[in-house]
Write an enzyme that holds these catalytic residues in place. Sequence first.
Site, PDB file in Angstrom:
ATOM      1  CE  LYS A 186      42.073  44.296  40.648  1.00 16.20           C
ATOM      2  NZ  LYS A 186      42.783  45.361  41.411  1.00 16.20           N
ATOM      3  CD  GLU A 241      42.168  34.400  39.744  1.00 15.09           C
ATOM      4  OE1 GLU A 241      42.645  35.544  39.755  1.00 15.09           O
ATOM      5  OE2 GLU A 241      41.672  33.879  38.728  1.00 15.09           O
ATOM      6  CB  SER A 277      44.865  52.106  39.321  1.00 12.05           C
ATOM      7  OG  SER A 277      45.673  52.022  40.483  1.00 12.05           O
TER       8      SER A 277
END
Length: 396
Positions: free
Chosen positions: A90, A112, A379
């Site tokens: 991310k 968010e 990931s």
Amino acid sequence: MNLLQAENGYFGEYGGSFVPEQLTDALNHLEQAFEQYKNEPEFMEELQYYLKEYVGRPNPLYYAKQLSDKIGGAKIYLKREDLNHTGAHKINNVLGQILLAKRMGAKRIIAETGAGQHGVATATACAMFGIDCTIYMGGLDTERQALNVFRMELLGAKVVAVQDGGRTLKEAVDAALEDYAQNYENTFYLLGSALGPHPYPTIVRHFQSVIGYEAKKQHFEKENRLPDYVVACVGGGSNAIGLFAPFYYDKEVKMVGVEPGGKGIETGEHAAPLTAGEPGVIHGFKCYMMKDENGEIAEAHSIAAGLDYQGVGPEHSYYKDTGRAEYVAINDVEALHAFHTLSRMEGIIPALESSHAVAYAMKLAATLEKDQTIIVNLSGRGDKDVEQVFNLEISK
Ligand SMILES: *Cc1c(COP(=O)(O)O)cnc(C)c1O
């Protein structure tokens, strides 16, 4: 350096921008800024600097020899996004968007978050750049993920618990969009996955495609050719599209996106819109989504909080329809099994999200020849999930 271009904000019939009028201007402005800066040498250099010095890129493409040998089929390579600062992919996207926000003169960042992973990544980079940061989170989610709320606060972010409706991600998205509509002149809305209204899917893919470009180069260095398969888990779709998109025009490379099958597709308790959903509009864009019998957004379930979303990025929706990628489901039990197997065989504890991709790759490898290769996107790391798995085991 070829990525499939959206046409007027659409990948085939998917994507677009279904937002209130005030936001149209803001999104147009965002698109212009992105197009202006993304290939500007100074911008690229700055992003490169932070990816290297702060995130720790390039991360390895690791040959999981013990695992591959045990299965006795194709060679499994792991793209080690789990080794990035903050432990997942991310941060790649967060850094890119913050640099863009700075160029656009934004004074504050809003985002968010559901489980809290994107909120933590955003709060992390905002701390480093000294930018004011507000994270919207459903009230129920703030209770379930209290430790992540504390992490964000440690990093200097303000966490707003949204107490409307079901008090989860949907309400957090609505609150963030409302803030954005009111404050877009000084505020940048930092979206965490390859979804949302155009141009976000294109922006997020751009910043995540570093995964696929690196993996392609590393695979060439090791194997002197392209991989046979690339495999990644699909929540909103950002780590998968980041790996897949740079291989889009390499037609011989097969792509498989792995959705969370939850308790089983047939139980309805899953989060697999590409496997068992239908096209519709959710959160400002068109994609495959999970609907209940009234056509409303259905409940989603997955053992992996980061995969627990009813929609999916528009580019994946398009890849599904055109057959460029295949989408499969791995259920909670299979993911948990892979979580244990990778930990034991390679000394790598994967995130529960990534464990879905690992589980499918293990099945796939068994059907292939020894000289074939699979790149699996790891990931994220599983440290965050150890307590959850521990609690599952002791409650058995
Ligand atoms: C958030 C997250 C995902 C799912 O998000 P995508 O946008 O689908 O990539 C997958 N793995 C990890 C480790 C995550 O934190």
